[in-house]
Motif scaffolding. Structure first.
Motif, PDB file in Angstrom:
ATOM      1  N   MET A 118       0.837  -1.207   0.000  1.00 31.65           N
ATOM      2  CA  MET A 118       0.000   0.000   0.000  1.00 31.65           C
ATOM      3  C   MET A 118       0.867   1.251   0.000  1.00 31.65           C
ATOM      4  SD  MET A 118      -3.290  -0.477  -0.155  1.00 31.65           S
ATOM      5  CE  MET A 118      -4.099   0.904   0.641  1.00 31.65           C
ATOM      6  N   GLY A 119       1.956   1.219   0.765  1.00 35.71           N
ATOM      7  CA  GLY A 119       2.888   2.341   0.739  1.00 35.71           C
ATOM      8  C   GLY A 119       3.518   2.508  -0.628  1.00 35.71           C
ATOM      9  N   THR A 120       3.819   1.386  -1.289  1.00 37.88           N
ATOM     10  CA  THR A 120       4.382   1.447  -2.643  1.00 37.88           C
ATOM     11  C   THR A 120       3.393   2.064  -3.614  1.00 37.88           C
ATOM     12  OG1 THR A 120       5.685  -0.551  -2.191  1.00 37.88           O
ATOM     13  CG2 THR A 120       5.350   0.047  -4.506  1.00 37.88           C
ATOM     14  N   GLN A 121       2.143   1.626  -3.528  1.00 42.96           N
ATOM     15  CA  GLN A 121       1.108   2.190  -4.409  1.00 42.96           C
ATOM     16  C   GLN A 121       0.947   3.687  -4.172  1.00 42.96           C
ATOM     17  OE1 GLN A 121      -2.202   3.137  -3.270  1.00 42.96           O
ATOM     18  NE2 GLN A 121      -3.131   3.446  -5.287  1.00 42.96           N
ATOM     19  N   SER A 122       0.991   4.118  -2.917  1.00 49.57           N
ATOM     20  CA  SER A 122       0.881   5.547  -2.603  1.00 49.57           C
ATOM     21  C   SER A 122       2.090   6.322  -3.107  1.00 49.57           C
ATOM     22  CB  SER A 122       0.724   5.738  -1.086  1.00 49.57           C
ATOM     23  OG  SER A 122      -0.469   5.145  -0.623  1.00 49.57           O
ATOM     24  N   ALA A 123       3.274   5.700  -3.037  1.00 49.56           N
ATOM     25  CA  ALA A 123       4.488   6.355  -3.527  1.00 49.56           C
ATOM     26  C   ALA A 123       4.420   6.565  -5.038  1.00 49.56           C
ATOM     27  CB  ALA A 123       5.716   5.524  -3.159  1.00 49.56           C
ATOM     28  N   ILE A 124       3.827   5.604  -5.757  1.00 51.46           N
ATOM     29  CA  ILE A 124       3.673   5.750  -7.215  1.00 51.46           C
ATOM     30  C   ILE A 124       2.659   6.840  -7.537  1.00 51.46           C
ATOM     31  CG2 ILE A 124       2.955   4.577  -9.336  1.00 51.46           C
ATOM     32  CD1 ILE A 124       3.932   1.957  -8.076  1.00 51.46           C
ATOM     33  N   PHE A 125       1.592   6.895  -6.740  1.00 50.34           N
ATOM     34  CA  PHE A 125       0.528   7.871  -6.995  1.00 50.34           C
ATOM     35  C   PHE A 125       0.939   9.292  -6.621  1.00 50.34           C
ATOM     36  CE2 PHE A 125      -3.529   9.924  -5.564  1.00 50.34           C
ATOM     37  CZ  PHE A 125      -4.117  10.017  -6.812  1.00 50.34           C
ATOM     38  N   GLY A 126       1.843   9.446  -5.647  1.00 52.17           N
ATOM     39  CA  GLY A 126       2.196  10.764  -5.120  1.00 52.17           C
ATOM     40  C   GLY A 126       2.611  11.792  -6.158  1.00 52.17           C
ATOM     41  N   PRO A 127       3.621  11.499  -7.010  1.00 49.52           N
ATOM     42  CA  PRO A 127       4.032  12.501  -8.010  1.00 49.52           C
ATOM     43  C   PRO A 127       2.923  12.861  -8.993  1.00 49.52           C
ATOM     44  CG  PRO A 127       5.723  10.822  -7.733  1.00 49.52           C
ATOM     45  CD  PRO A 127       4.513  10.337  -6.991  1.00 49.52           C
ATOM     46  N   VAL A 128       2.100  11.868  -9.375  1.00 45.92           N
ATOM     47  CA  VAL A 128       0.999  12.159 -10.308  1.00 45.92           C
ATOM     48  C   VAL A 128      -0.020  13.062  -9.642  1.00 45.92           C
ATOM     49  CG1 VAL A 128      -0.631  11.113 -11.919  1.00 45.92           C
ATOM     50  CG2 VAL A 128       1.346   9.819 -11.164  1.00 45.92           C
ATOM     51  N   LYS A 129      -0.260  12.830  -8.365  1.00 44.14           N
ATOM     52  CA  LYS A 129      -1.298  13.544  -7.622  1.00 44.14           C
ATOM     53  C   LYS A 129      -1.103  15.054  -7.697  1.00 44.14           C
ATOM     54  CE  LYS A 129      -2.718  14.146  -2.777  1.00 44.14           C
ATOM     55  NZ  LYS A 129      -2.596  13.610  -1.412  1.00 44.14           N
ATOM     56  N   TYR A 130       0.130  15.514  -7.544  1.00 46.45           N
ATOM     57  CA  TYR A 130       0.379  16.950  -7.550  1.00 46.45           C
ATOM     58  C   TYR A 130       0.794  17.477  -8.925  1.00 46.45           C
ATOM     59  CZ  TYR A 130      -0.048  16.962  -2.487  1.00 46.45           C
ATOM     60  OH  TYR A 130      -0.537  16.846  -1.223  1.00 46.45           O
ATOM     61  N   ALA A 131       1.399  16.630  -9.759  1.00 44.15           N
ATOM     62  CA  ALA A 131       1.856  17.105 -11.064  1.00 44.15           C
ATOM     63  C   ALA A 131       0.704  17.277 -12.047  1.00 44.15           C
ATOM     64  CB  ALA A 131       2.886  16.142 -11.641  1.00 44.15           C
ATOM     65  N   ILE A 132      -0.402  16.572 -11.833  1.00 44.17           N
ATOM     66  CA  ILE A 132      -1.511  16.680 -12.788  1.00 44.17           C
ATOM     67  C   ILE A 132      -2.275  17.994 -12.624  1.00 44.17           C
ATOM     68  CG2 ILE A 132      -3.289  15.586 -11.360  1.00 44.17           C
ATOM     69  CD1 ILE A 132      -4.254  14.120 -13.871  1.00 44.17           C
ATOM     70  N   LEU A 133      -2.246  18.577 -11.427  1.00 46.03           N
ATOM     71  CA  LEU A 133      -3.050  19.780 -11.185  1.00 46.03           C
ATOM     72  C   LEU A 133      -2.670  20.949 -12.087  1.00 46.03           C
ATOM     73  CD1 LEU A 133      -3.482  19.747  -7.295  1.00 46.03           C
ATOM     74  CD2 LEU A 133      -5.146  19.138  -9.036  1.00 46.03           C
ATOM     75  N   PRO A 134      -1.375  21.282 -12.254  1.00 51.04           N
ATOM     76  CA  PRO A 134      -1.059  22.407 -13.144  1.00 51.04           C
ATOM     77  C   PRO A 134      -1.428  22.157 -14.604  1.00 51.04           C
ATOM     78  CG  PRO A 134       0.801  21.904 -11.704  1.00 51.04           C
ATOM     79  CD  PRO A 134      -0.178  20.769 -11.584  1.00 51.04           C
ATOM     80  N   GLN A 135      -1.604  20.884 -14.988  1.00 46.25           N
ATOM     81  CA  GLN A 135      -1.975  20.574 -16.362  1.00 46.25           C
ATOM     82  C   GLN A 135      -3.469  20.736 -16.610  1.00 46.25           C
ATOM     83  OE1 GLN A 135       0.968  16.817 -16.764  1.00 46.25           O
ATOM     84  NE2 GLN A 135      -0.153  17.261 -18.629  1.00 46.25           N
ATOM     85  N   VAL A 136      -4.280  20.574 -15.569  1.00 48.82           N
ATOM     86  CA  VAL A 136      -5.734  20.613 -15.769  1.00 48.82           C
ATOM     87  C   VAL A 136      -6.381  21.870 -15.186  1.00 48.82           C
ATOM     88  CG1 VAL A 136      -5.865  18.107 -15.832  1.00 48.82           C
ATOM     89  CG2 VAL A 136      -6.199  19.291 -13.664  1.00 48.82           C
ATOM     90  N   LEU A 137      -5.628  22.650 -14.401  1.00 48.48           N
ATOM     91  CA  LEU A 137      -6.177  23.845 -13.787  1.00 48.48           C
ATOM     92  C   LEU A 137      -5.466  25.087 -14.298  1.00 48.48           C
ATOM     93  CD1 LEU A 137      -6.433  22.719 -10.027  1.00 48.48           C
ATOM     94  CD2 LEU A 137      -8.174  22.548 -11.815  1.00 48.48           C
TER      95      LEU A 137
END
Length: 628
Positions: A118-137
C-alpha cells in the motif's frame, strides 16, 4: 470561497479528487485496522510484542516513499497521467485482495507485506497527484485546487482512521475490514476511469531504475531553482511538525488530558478539520493566485499556538490513574483552550502548506515537475522519520509530551527565520499581504491584461508611498519598480524595495550617472522577460490631480520595445500615506482602517503607440473622472 468548489462539478477535477480521497481513506482504513489488530491481538497472532509491531508497521508504510519515489517521478513525467492513475488504482484492488487473504489466514507477515505494498502504491501515486493539477487547472485555480486536495486528504485520513479502528473491533471485524477496503479500492478505480487524459511531458525519457542515482539527480533538479528547493524544504518541515503532533496524540490524550480512546479521536478530528479549514480559506485570502505571503503568516501561527498549547497543557491535571470520559473532559475550560490551540495550529498549517505546494507546482519546469514532486516526497519521508526519531529520543530521555510540543514550536521559529532569511521574497509578500488585508480593502479589475510571460512595462498614477506595494499585491508576477532613490532608502520600506529588486533613479540634474544606470538596468530587466513598473508623473501628487507624464517611458520602449499596461489607483488620495493636507504619514487613521482601494488595468499598448500623452489618457479613462 464558492469559486474553488465549482471545480467539484467539473470532470477535469472531480474524478481525480474522488480518486485521491478514496485512496487516502483506504490507506488509513487498512493501516489503522492493522495497528489496532496487532495492538490488542498480537499474543494470538505472533510472538512479537505489540510495540515492535506498531513501529514496524509505520516503518513499512513509509519505506516505499524512500525506495520508489524516484522511479515513480519518472513514470509520471514519461507516461500519460490518467492512464498511470488507473494502473495505480488497479494495483490497489489487487493489494486489497491479497489483504483479504492475509486476514483470512491470520498471517501477520502477509498483513505487513500488504501494508508495504500500500505504501508502494501511494508512492507511485504521489508525483501524479500533484503534477496533474497544473496541467488541468488554470493558474487562478491552482490554489483552490490544492486547497481542496489538501483538505480532502486530511479529512480522508481522519475518516479512514476512525472507520478502521471501529470496524476491526466489532465481531468478525477482519471480515468487515476486508470487505470495506476492497470495496473502497474498487470505487477508487471506477472514479479513476473518468479522469480526462493529461499528456505526458517527457515521453522520450529513458527510465533509470537505480533509485539512488535517480534520487540524487532529482535533488539536483530541485536545487537549480532556489525558491522551489527552499519551498520543498518548507513542505518537508511541515510534515516533520505534523508528524510530531499526530504521533503524540495517544500519549497526550492519556497522560495530559486523562482521556480514553475517544479523546484521541477528538484530537485527531480537531486537527484534521483545522487543516481542512485552513486549506480552504487559502483561496479567499490569496485572491485566487499563489500568495506566498500566507506562508510566514502560517509559520507564525504554528509557533505561537504551539507555544500556547505547551503552556495550557503544562497546567493540566490528568486526573489520576483512571481515564475520564470525554464528557467530563469537555466540561473543563482548560480542555477547550487546548482544543482551540490545536485547531489554530492546524488552521495555520493549512495557510502554510497550500501556497508552498502551489508555488512548487507553478515554478517547476514542466518537463521535470513530477520528478521534482517525487524528490519532495522523498524529503517528506526523511523528515517524518527524523521526527519519529526525535520524538522517541526525547521521550526516552524523560521529556513530557507538552515539552516535545514546546521544542517543536521553537524549532519551527528557527527554521522559519532561516528560510525567510535565504528567500526574502516570502517576507516581502507577507508585508504586502498584511498591508492590503489590514489597512485597505483592495478591489482589482483587469489585471488579466498583464502578460503572463515576457517583458512588459507597468505605468500607473502616483498617489501615495504604498502604491508600488498595492500593485505588487495584485499582480501574480514580480514587478521591479523604478523609484526615487530617496524613497528607495526609506527605513523599513527599503527592505521591501531592495527585496523586490526595485531600481533607484535620480533626476538628471541631481545625479546623471544614477539616472543612466537606472535606464540600463530597466533595459536589462525587460530583455530578460521581467516586468518593470514606473510612475510616469515623476513624483507623488500633492493636490490629488493626475500630473503630466514625463518622457522617460518613451525612452524605455524605444530602446526595448515591449507592451505597456496602464493602471489606475483609486481611493488612496486622503489616506495616511498620501500628501493630502500636508506631508504624508503625519495624521494616523485619516481615512480609518479597511478603507476601499481600487486598482484598474487597461489592455496593453504597443511600444509604437506608447507615448506619454496617450498613456496618460488611458489612465484618465480608467479613473473615470474620479479624483483619486
Amino acid at each position: 470561497m464558492s469559486s474553488q468548489f465549482k471545480l467539484m462539478r467539473e470532470r477535469r477535477f472531480l474524478p481525480f479528487f474522488l480518486t485521491q480521497f478514496l485512496g487516502a481513506f483506504n490507506d488509513n482504513f487498512y493501516k489503522n485496522a492493522l495497528v489496532v489488530l496487532i495492538t490488542f491481538q498480537a499474543a494470538r497472532l505472533t510472538t512479537l510484542s505489540p510495540g515492535v509491531l506498531v513501529n514496524l508497521a509505520a516503518g513499512l508504510f513509509i519505506l516505499p516513499f524512500l525506495l520508489f519515489s524516484a522511479t515513480a517521478g519518472q513514470f509520471a513525467d514519461k507516461y500519460e497521467k490518467s492512464r498511470l492513475i488507473r494502473f495505480t488504482k488497479l494495483l490497489e484492488v489487487v493489494i486489497m485482495l491479497l489483504a483479504t487473504a492475509a486476514f483470512a489466514l491470520s498471517s501477520v507477515g502477509l498483513m505487513l507485506f500488504c501494508l508495504f505494498l500500500m505504501g508502494t502504491q501511494s508512492a507511485i501515486f504521489g508525483p501524479v497527484k500533484y503534477a496533474i493539477l497544473p496541467q488541468v487547472l488554470d493558474e487562478t485555480e491552482l490554489v483552490g485546487g490544492n486547497a481542496l486536495v489538501e483538505s480532502g486528504t486530511f479529512l480522508a485520513i481522519l475518516l479512514g482512521t476512525i472507520v478502521g479502528g471501529l470496524l476491526i473491533a466489532v465481531p468478525s471485524g477482519s471480515v468487515w475490514v476486508s470487505a470495506g477496503t476492497l470495496a473502497v479500492a474498487v470505487l477508487g478505480y471506477l472514479a479513476s476511469r473518468a479522469i480526462p487524459p493529461a499528456a505526458a511531458v517527457d515521453p522520450g525519457m529513458k527510465i533509470d531504475w537505480n533509485p539512488a542515482t535517480q534520487t540524487w539527480q532529482m535533488l539536483g533538479f530541485v536545487r537549480e531553482n532556489r525558491t522551489v528547493f527552499l519551498s520543498i524544504l518548507g513542505i518537508s518541515w511541515f510534515w516533520f511538525y505534523g508528524a510530531v503532533f499526530l504521533s503524540q496524540f495517544p500519549g497526550f490524550a492519556s497522560t495530559v488530558l486523562g482521556g480514553d480512546e475517544k479523546a484521541v479521536t477528538l484530537l485527531l478530528a480537531v486537527f484534521s478539520v483545522g487543516i481542512a479549514a485552513g486549506s480552504l480559506l487559502c483561496e479567499r485570502l490569496s485572491g485566487k493566485h499563489v500568495e506566498i505571503g500566507l506562508v510566514p503568516f502560517g509559520s507564525i501561527g504554528l509557533t505561537v499556538f504551539g507555544l500556547d498549547l505547551w503552556w495550557a497543557s503544562s497546567a493540566m491535571d490528568a486526573g489520576g490513574a483512571t481515564l475520564r470520559p470525554l464528557a467530563e473532559l469537555l466540561a473543563e475550560p482548560a480542555t477547550w483552550r487546548i482544543l482551540f490551540d490545536l485547531v489554530m495550529v492546524a488552521l495555520c498549517g493549512g495557510f502554510y502548506i497550500v501556497p508552498l505546494y502551489a508555488l512548487v507546482q507553478s515554478r517547476s519546469v514542466p518537463s521535470h515537475r513530477s520528478r521534482i514532486i517525487a524528490a519532495n516526497n522523498i524529503l517528506n519521508a526523511l523528515f517524518m522519520v527524523v521526527a519519529a526519531g526525535m520524538g522517541a529520543g526525547l521521550l526516552a530521555a524523560g521529556a513530557s509530551v507538552p515539552q516535545l510540543f514546546l521544542i517543536t514550536a521553537l524549532l519551527n521559529a528557527a527554521v522559519a527565520i532561516y528560510i525567510y532569511t535565504l528567500v526574502p521574497e516570502f517576507l516581502l509578500r507577507f508585508i504586502v499581504w498584511l498591508l492590503v488585508h489590514t489597512v485597505y480593502r483592495l478591489r482589482v479589475q483587469g489585471m488579466e491584461h498583464v502578460p503572463e510571460q515576457g517583458g512588459a512595462v507597468i505605468v500607473a498614477n502616483h498617489v501615495s508611498f504604498v502604491d508600488a506595494l498595492i500593485i505588487m499585491a495584485a499582480c501574480r508576477r514580480p514587478i521591479r519598480f523604478v523609484m526615487d532613490h530617496r524613497i528607495f532608502r526609506w527605513p523599513i520600506l527599503s527592505f521591501v524595495f531592495r527585496t523586490s529588486r526595485a531600481i533607484p533613479i535620480a533626476p538628471a540634474k541631481e545625479d546623471p550617472a544614477m539616472m543612466e544606470r537606472a535606464f540600463d538596468e530597466v533595459a536589462r530587466a525587460l530583455e530578460a522577460g521581467e516586468l518593470v513598473g514606473i510612475f510616469p508623473e515623476g513624483g507623488i501628487t500633492g493636490n490629488g490631480e493626475l500630473q503630466p507624464f514625463r518622457p522617460g517611458i518613451a525612452r524605455i520602449v524605444e530602446r526595448t520595445p515591449v507592451p505597456v499596461v496602464p493602471l489606475a489607483l483609486r481611493g488612496l488620495w486622503g489616506s495616511f500615506f498620501s500628501r493630502k493636507d500636508g506631508p504624508a504619514m503625519t495624521r494616523p487613521f485619516r481615512r480609518g482602517a479597511f478603507s476601499r482601494v481600487e486598482l484598474l488595468a487597461a489592455p496593453p499598448v504597443g511600444a509604437a503607440e506608447a507615448t506619454p500623452e496617450g498613456l496618460r489618457e488611458k489612465v484618465v479613462a480608467l479613473l473615470g473622472g474620479v479624483r483619486y
